[in-house]
Motif scaffolding. Structure first.
Motif, PDB file in Angstrom:
ATOM      1  N   UNK A  88      -0.603   3.441  -0.116  1.00 33.65           N
ATOM      2  CA  UNK A  88      -0.769   2.734  -1.540  1.00 33.65           C
ATOM      3  C   UNK A  88      -0.077   1.394  -1.387  1.00 33.65           C
ATOM      4  N   UNK A  89       1.087   1.503  -1.227  1.00 33.57           N
ATOM      5  CA  UNK A  89       1.828   0.173  -1.413  1.00 33.57           C
ATOM      6  C   UNK A  89       2.821  -0.023  -0.198  1.00 33.57           C
ATOM      7  N   UNK A  90       2.643  -1.180   0.279  1.00 36.43           N
ATOM      8  CA  UNK A  90       3.498  -1.493   1.523  1.00 36.43           C
ATOM      9  C   UNK A  90       4.628  -2.650   1.389  1.00 36.43           C
ATOM     10  N   UNK A  91       4.318  -2.959   0.190  1.00 37.44           N
ATOM     11  CA  UNK A  91       5.306  -4.254   0.156  1.00 37.44           C
ATOM     12  C   UNK A  91       6.556  -3.593  -0.704  1.00 37.44           C
ATOM     13  N   UNK A  92       7.473  -3.214   0.205  1.00 40.01           N
ATOM     14  CA  UNK A  92       9.041  -2.518  -0.258  1.00 40.01           C
ATOM     15  C   UNK A  92       9.631  -2.355   0.910  1.00 40.01           C
ATOM     16  N   UNK A  93      10.883  -1.786   0.457  1.00 38.27           N
ATOM     17  CA  UNK A  93      11.672  -1.451   1.549  1.00 38.27           C
ATOM     18  C   UNK A  93      11.423  -0.079   2.038  1.00 38.27           C
ATOM     19  N   UNK A  94      11.525   0.086   3.365  1.00 38.66           N
ATOM     20  CA  UNK A  94      10.990   1.345   4.155  1.00 38.66           C
ATOM     21  C   UNK A  94      12.304   2.394   3.867  1.00 38.66           C
ATOM     22  N   UNK A  95      12.069   3.598   3.440  1.00 41.34           N
ATOM     23  CA  UNK A  95      12.732   4.244   3.383  1.00 41.34           C
ATOM     24  C   UNK A  95      13.468   4.870   4.596  1.00 41.34           C
TER      25      UNK A  95
ATOM     26  N   UNK B 142       5.987  12.984  -2.420  1.00 37.87           N
ATOM     27  CA  UNK B 142       7.161  11.890  -2.738  1.00 37.87           C
ATOM     28  C   UNK B 142       8.280  12.380  -2.507  1.00 37.87           C
ATOM     29  N   UNK B 143       9.280  11.341  -2.713  1.00 41.41           N
ATOM     30  CA  UNK B 143      10.907  11.629  -2.520  1.00 41.41           C
ATOM     31  C   UNK B 143      11.331  11.413  -4.006  1.00 41.41           C
ATOM     32  N   UNK B 144      12.200  12.335  -4.215  1.00 46.32           N
ATOM     33  CA  UNK B 144      12.800  12.590  -5.668  1.00 46.32           C
ATOM     34  C   UNK B 144      14.274  12.366  -5.729  1.00 46.32           C
ATOM     35  N   UNK B 145      14.813  11.599  -6.486  1.00 40.37           N
ATOM     36  CA  UNK B 145      16.179  11.580  -6.520  1.00 40.37           C
ATOM     37  C   UNK B 145      16.713  12.552  -7.857  1.00 40.37           C
TER      38      UNK B 145
ATOM     39  N   UNK C  24       9.917   7.018  -4.415  1.00 41.98           N
ATOM     40  CA  UNK C  24       9.244   6.436  -3.193  1.00 41.98           C
ATOM     41  C   UNK C  24       7.845   6.374  -3.449  1.00 41.98           C
ATOM     42  N   UNK C  25       7.288   5.468  -2.696  1.00 41.73           N
ATOM     43  CA  UNK C  25       5.391   5.100  -2.777  1.00 41.73           C
ATOM     44  C   UNK C  25       5.141   5.236  -1.332  1.00 41.73           C
ATOM     45  N   UNK C  26       3.832   5.813  -1.148  1.00 41.88           N
ATOM     46  CA  UNK C  26       3.415   5.867   0.117  1.00 41.88           C
ATOM     47  C   UNK C  26       2.911   4.805   0.702  1.00 41.88           C
ATOM     48  N   UNK C  27       3.218   4.306   1.990  1.00 49.75           N
ATOM     49  CA  UNK C  27       2.713   2.838   2.190  1.00 49.75           C
ATOM     50  C   UNK C  27       1.135   2.969   2.149  1.00 49.75           C
TER      51      UNK C  27
ATOM     52  N   UNK D 280       6.822   6.517   6.560  1.00 48.61           N
ATOM     53  CA  UNK D 280       5.535   6.481   5.668  1.00 48.61           C
ATOM     54  C   UNK D 280       5.654   5.908   4.266  1.00 48.61           C
ATOM     55  N   UNK D 281       6.943   5.667   3.941  1.00 49.61           N
ATOM     56  CA  UNK D 281       7.142   5.355   2.272  1.00 49.61           C
ATOM     57  C   UNK D 281       8.129   4.258   2.300  1.00 49.61           C
TER      58      UNK D 281
END
Ligand code: ME8
Length: 715
Positions: A225-232, A174-177, A220-223, A237-238
């Motif tokens: 598992x969850x596709x309904x969001x704003x793409x990185x 995943x991506x971390x802030x 981030x969330x991997x697509x 893929x996230x």
């Protein structure tokens, strides 16, 4: 320029100078229809906006809907429809609700709007470019409904520490802030007041949270598992974690990073921050209203995100701090948590349709001390409506105007002098002038307002104690009712019309001030009251509002009762379902019938006592010097009562549902002074205030008929 009254330098705590005020509500998830909790937060924000406008401030009011993430994806999947179609439908339910509750946001933002997606992607791209967002292989406990990872230590009994539900073990990239590196600057910003959290107890909660090491934030969330969001923007893929996306709405709405996304391969252009002046102009004045359950995301994630962004855009890290948070409590329903499974979800629309939106607005402002939990019950709605709106306020207007019409040709009678001539007139004038007085340096030094005196409205509004605005306005209405009762202009008018004129002028003038102060809560009735009492509908802003501005000879206007009274028989139809039954019984408008018997409690006669037994009770008269709510208790008030002893006594009294704290200060009460001390909610109580109950179950103080010295005995 310093504030003319409190001399506070501009830019610090300025109570009197007009300012800008940018208020936001949480953006609501579109996974279900709006309920009373959503309505409370938006009504409170609307009251704050109107109150600030009354102070002469320039205001901007934002609300909206949170449309990405797992909850929304699941809600759409359950209905078998496309998430966007689901969002379009449900966002309309929220958007159309607010005008029906007389809330008037300036903007309604949706996180699925292209302009917001662009801002989120732009922010992320910059954080990534500057190394503040990094990839990591992560394994942790994941709460599916809350969409959050937790460490082993953070779990509560093996479950999610926020919602208590089961968590699952997940391992993924995943991506971390890099949130952790802003822990110290955040703590300092809260401690120094650069970020203010109201009420103060909530600031301590956040500081307590910051005592533990602050983890970096998975954004981030991997697509898969969850596709309904704003793409990185840097990893297709996230998608973006819904909170990172949602919090940015507050900035998007006023033009933050307002630029079009770059075309293929190009650099992101520099932000147009000053552009139309929106973001730079409004951001320093932001106040976020939110429920206590989402305080961590707001007071920890959001400021650190803005620190990271400021750093990434080469600004000082405190350039974009969110300045103020107001964390509200939760409504319970009949003392139980609201839940779909219990079928006790209260529809704000259902209530507003049956009793009118102002009844709902009034109820939530009266019932809930900002920051504390409160209980919703139909009985309480009815009582507040029937007693406070219909009787205390509505009848007062009706009676006063009727007397002016009958005896003074329907024109505001001239007062015989500018000074009050009776104790009741003096009391009205005193309360009105206390509420209108400008803030002093002492008020500014005590912004939390623990004071033992009536707060000036300016302080009440600027310190977000909006429930006090309702209580103090009602306290003035109470003095006005006493004025009519004591000075009895309906009797004196025959023998002494000048005295009656003086009383009625005082009543109309007091009503003008009360209606102005209550306008933020009653935005439809207040101008109507002003019109009826001959004051015109135009509001005078608080800094210019003074006693004596009502012009004699202005025409008054009678009319139908301002607030209907309702019989409890209709109560079951009021508000217990999100979808109210179509065939609900209509309210019995204008019923002047005596209060229903079911609500009258008759005490059983108790066995005889001897005079000695009675003499063992040490009942004394005391004067209330301080009254304030007890945190986490909807029933108790903490009072300090002067019993003529070396120091006032602390007494806890279960009268919070019947009195606003502001109504009690200065009142004389009877106290059972030798009741054994008792601990309640962690506080010692040294005595008991004696009360009775009126026919509607409202507590009434038992008081001496004339003022006596504190400590005087009762035989
Ligand atoms: O949390 N009484 O949205 P939400 C009072 N999308 N307030 C209540 C309540 C109750 N019984 N139940 C809920 C979200 N609330 C996010 C916000 S902001 C960037 C994102 C309040 O629709 C709750 O405390 O689940 C929260 O403030 C608000 O309703 C929205 O809840």
């Amino acid at each position: 320029m310093p504030c003319y009254a409190c001399r506070s330098p501009r830019g610090r705590r300025v109570f009197c100078m007009p300012q800008r005020f940018y208020v936001t509500t949480p953006i609501y998830y579109v996974n279900d229809k709006p309920h009373i909790g959503h309505a409370y937060c938006t009504i409170l924000a609307d009251v704050a906006v109107r109150a600030h406008r009354l102070l002469g401030d320039e205001t901007y009011f934002l609300t909206g809907t949170d449309e990405h993430g797992q909850k929304v994806q699941e809600a759409a999947a359950k209905r078998g429809i496309d998430p966007q179609a689901h969002c379009d439908e449900l966002h309309a339910a929220f958007k159309s609700l607010w005008p029906q509750l007389l809330c008037a946001p300036d903007q309604f933002i949706r996180t699925t709007e292209p302009r917001h997606k662009a801002v989120v992607q732009r922010a992320l791209a910059r954080l990534y470019e500057r190394g503040l967002v990094v990839p990591r292989e992560f394994e942790g406990w994941y709460c599916v409904p809350d969409e959050r990872f937790w460490t082993e230590k953070e779990l509560a009994g093996g479950n999610c520490p926020t919602c208590g539900r089961q968590v699952v073990r997940l391992k993924e990239k995943n991506w971390f802030f890099l949130m952790g590196q802003f822990q110290q600057p955040l703590r300092e910003a809260i401690q120094s007041g650069a970020i203010a959290i109201h009420p103060a107890s909530r600031a301590n909660e956040v500081l307590g949270f910051l005592d533990k090491p602050l983890q970096d934030l998975c954004i981030s969330r991997p697509k898969s598992r969850l596709s309904w969001g704003i793409e990185l923007p840097f990893d297709p893929d996230y998608v973006t974690y819904v909170w990172f996306d949602a919090l940015l709405n507050y900035a998007t709405a006023v033009g933050f990073l307002d630029a079009d996304p770059p075309t293929d391969g190009a650099q992101w252009p520099e932000p147009r921050l000053a552009g139309d002046g929106n973001f730079d102009g409004w951001w320093p004045h932001v106040a976020h209203f939110l429920g206590k359950d989402i305080l961590t995301t707001h007071a920890v994630y959001w400021p650190t995100m803005l620190m990271g962004l400021a750093q990434a855009f080469d600004r000082p890290i405190d350039a974009w701090l969110p300045r103020r948070f107001v964390a509200t409590g939760w409504f319970l329903v009949d003392n139980t948590k609201m839940s779909k499974s219990l079928g006790n979800v209260v529809s704000p629309l259902g209530l507003a349709e049956r009793m009118g939106p102002e009844v709902l607005r009034w109820f939530v402002l009266r019932e809930m001390v900002v920051g504390l939990d409160a209980n919703f019950s139909e009985e309480a709605v009815l009582r507040r409506n029937n007693v406070e709106l219909a009787n205390d306020l509505g009848n007062l207007v009706q009676r006063t105007v009727a007397l002016v019409e009958k005896w003074f040709g329907g024109r505001v009678p001239p007062p015989s002098g500018s000074e009050p001539t009776t104790p009741a007139q003096k009391a009205v004038r005193e309360v009105a002038e206390l509420l209108l007085r400008p803030a002093t340096a002492a008020d500014v030094a005590d912004p939390v307002w623990t004071g033992d005196r009536l707060a000036p409205a300016t302080v009440t509004i600027r310190s977000f104690r909006l429930h006090r605005l309702a209580a103090d306005g009602l306290a003035l209405v109470g003095r006005l009712n006493e004025l009519i009762q004591h000075d009895a202009p309906f009797r004196t008018v025959r023998d002494n019309p000048a005295a009656a004129a003086q009383t009625l002028y005082c009543a109309l003038e007091g009503l003008r001030i009360a209606a102005t102060l209550l306008q933020p809560i009653l935005p439809a009735s207040a101008p109507e009251i002003l019109r009826r009492i001959g004051a015109g509908e135009t509001l005078i802003a608080l800094p210019d509002l003074r006693w004596g501005q009502l012009a004699p000879d202005s025409p008054v206007a009678g009319g139908a009762p301002l607030f209907a009274k309702y019989e409890p028989a209709v109560a079951p139809a009021l508000a217990t379902q999100v979808q109210p039954p179509a065939s609900a019984t209509p309210p019995v408008a204008e019923s002047l019938a005596p209060p229903p018997e079911v609500l009258v409690k008759v005490e059983a006669v108790r066995p005889d006592v001897s005079i000695d037994q009675f003499g063992a009770l040490d009942v004394r008269v005391g004067t209330v010097t301080l009254a304030e709510p007890v945190p986490k208790s909807s029933k108790l008030l903490r009072l300090l009562v002067d019993l003529g002893e070396a120091a006032p006594r602390q007494i806890l009294s279960g009268i919070a549902e019947s009195f606003g704290a502001g109504e009690l200060v200065g009142q004389q009460v009877l106290v059972l002074a030798n009741l054994a001390p008792r601990k309640m909610m962690g506080l010692q109580s040294h005595g008991m205030v004696l009360v009775s109950e009126d026919a509607l179950g409202r507590r009434v103080l038992v008081q001496p008929a004339r003022p006596v010295n504190p400590g005087a005995g009762v035989r």
